[in-house]
Design a protein around this motif. Structure first.
Motif, mmCIF file in Angstrom:
data_model
loop_
_atom_site.group_PDB
_atom_site.id
_atom_site.type_symbol
_atom_site.label_atom_id
_atom_site.label_comp_id
_atom_site.label_asym_id
_atom_site.label_seq_id
_atom_site.Cartn_x
_atom_site.Cartn_y
_atom_site.Cartn_z
ATOM 1 N N ALA A 1 0.832 -1.206 0.000
ATOM 2 C CA ALA A 1 0.000 0.000 0.000
ATOM 3 C C ALA A 1 0.871 1.262 0.000
ATOM 4 N N PRO A 2 0.282 2.386 -0.335
ATOM 5 C CA PRO A 2 1.056 3.629 -0.363
ATOM 6 C C PRO A 2 1.609 3.981 1.022
ATOM 7 N N ILE A 3 2.746 4.625 1.012
ATOM 8 C CA ILE A 3 3.350 5.087 2.257
ATOM 9 C C ILE A 3 2.509 6.236 2.790
ATOM 10 N N GLY A 4 2.302 6.272 4.093
ATOM 11 C CA GLY A 4 1.557 7.388 4.657
ATOM 12 C C GLY A 4 0.852 7.049 5.944
ATOM 13 N N ARG A 5 -0.389 7.472 6.025
ATOM 14 C CA ARG A 5 -1.107 7.447 7.285
ATOM 15 C C ARG A 5 -1.760 6.116 7.612
ATOM 16 N N GLY A 6 -1.814 5.205 6.692
ATOM 17 C CA GLY A 6 -2.459 3.927 6.969
ATOM 18 C C GLY A 6 -3.961 3.988 6.826
ATOM 19 N N ASP A 7 -4.493 4.993 6.121
ATOM 20 C CA ASP A 7 -5.942 5.127 5.982
ATOM 21 C C ASP A 7 -6.435 4.634 4.620
ATOM 22 N N PHE A 8 -5.833 3.576 4.112
ATOM 23 C CA PHE A 8 -6.212 2.997 2.838
ATOM 24 C C PHE A 8 -7.014 1.726 3.083
ATOM 25 N N TYR A 9 -7.776 1.335 2.081
ATOM 26 C CA TYR A 9 -8.578 0.122 2.198
ATOM 27 C C TYR A 9 -7.662 -1.094 2.088
ATOM 28 N N PRO A 10 -7.775 -2.043 3.002
ATOM 29 C CA PRO A 10 -6.841 -3.178 2.998
ATOM 30 C C PRO A 10 -7.053 -4.133 1.823
ATOM 31 N N MET A 11 -6.020 -4.906 1.520
ATOM 32 C CA MET A 11 -6.070 -5.933 0.484
ATOM 33 C C MET A 11 -7.030 -7.030 0.956
ATOM 34 N N MET A 12 -7.980 -7.381 0.125
ATOM 35 C CA MET A 12 -9.001 -8.363 0.501
ATOM 36 C C MET A 12 -8.667 -9.737 -0.059
ATOM 37 N N LYS A 13 -9.016 -10.768 0.709
ATOM 38 C CA LYS A 13 -8.951 -12.141 0.212
ATOM 39 C C LYS A 13 -10.259 -12.411 -0.507
ATOM 40 N N VAL A 14 -10.170 -13.092 -1.648
ATOM 41 C CA VAL A 14 -11.361 -13.388 -2.441
ATOM 42 C C VAL A 14 -11.349 -14.875 -2.775
ATOM 43 N N TYR A 15 -12.479 -15.543 -2.503
ATOM 44 C CA TYR A 15 -12.624 -16.954 -2.811
ATOM 45 C C TYR A 15 -13.765 -17.114 -3.810
ATOM 46 N N SER A 16 -13.542 -17.922 -4.854
ATOM 47 C CA SER A 16 -14.556 -18.120 -5.879
ATOM 48 C C SER A 16 -14.639 -19.593 -6.277
ATOM 49 N N PHE A 17 -15.841 -20.008 -6.603
ATOM 50 C CA PHE A 17 -16.068 -21.303 -7.213
ATOM 51 C C PHE A 17 -16.682 -21.036 -8.568
ATOM 52 N N GLY A 18 -16.350 -21.860 -9.539
ATOM 53 C CA GLY A 18 -16.882 -21.607 -10.861
ATOM 54 C C GLY A 18 -17.111 -22.882 -11.655
ATOM 55 N N LEU A 19 -17.799 -22.675 -12.757
ATOM 56 C CA LEU A 19 -18.139 -23.765 -13.650
ATOM 57 C C LEU A 19 -18.011 -23.250 -15.078
#
Length: 176
Positions: A154-172
């Motif tokens: 993430a960008p350097i600074g205040r820590g007020d950024f949206y965190p990296m999310m884990k994403v799980y998917s199932f598909g066909l």
């Protein structure tokens, strides 16, 4: 402290850290055995520094809350603490210093996908030409020495950024 005048002030500032990664790397893999396939992407950087200040690391900054790691703060009885003296609306911990710089090198599993292709003899019975079932995940883990709970990418600074999310998917995947 400037040796010529014996006073610690803004004239004594120096450049600290290097937020630009010296090494960027990745490993992209795809493999298949019989009807099972696997692919993944590992990505990371080496030799980079990160800096977070204000509400990102300071307890009670602008009326904010303290975090669990603030409990190990400096006192007369705890001189080897991992956090400086705990204060409320007092600027001593807000000074830019090397104390707030952390190693921002990391290794991240950006993507993982596991799939199974159903054999044709079964697919034809349900009037399909092709059928593949898969599981996919993004950002499964990150190995880093950076601040706990903060993304080293993430960008350097205040820590007020949206965190990296884990994403799980199932598909066909099907073809008629």
């Amino acid at each position: 402290m400037d040796k010529t005048d014996g006073v610690i002030n803004a004239d004594d500032r120096v450049i600290m850290g290097d937020y630009m990664p010296h090494y960027t790397y990745g490993i992209d893999f795809y493999g298949k055995y019989k009807n099972i396939d696997l692919s993944f992407l590992l990505q990371g950087v080496g030799k980079a520094d990160g800096y977070i200040d204000q509400q990102g690391v300071l307890a009670f900054y602008m009326g904010g809350t303290a975090q669990e790691w603030h409990k190990d703060h400096w006192t007369e009885d705890n001189r080897n603490a991992s956090y400086p003296r705990l204060t409320f609306n007092y600027p001593n911990n807000e000074q830019v210093s090397s104390y707030w710089i952390r190693n921002a090198s990391y290794l991240r599993l950006k993507n993982l996908q596991v799939g199974y292709t159903v054999p044709n003899r079964f697919v034809k019975k349900i009037f399909l030409d092709y059928c593949r079932i898969f599981f996919s995940a993004q950002n499964l883990f990150t190995i880093t020495g950076f601040y706990d709970g903060f993304d080293p990418e993430a960008p350097i600074g205040r820590g007020d950024f949206y965190p990296m999310m884990k994403v799980y998917s199932f598909g066909l995947n099907v073809k008629f």
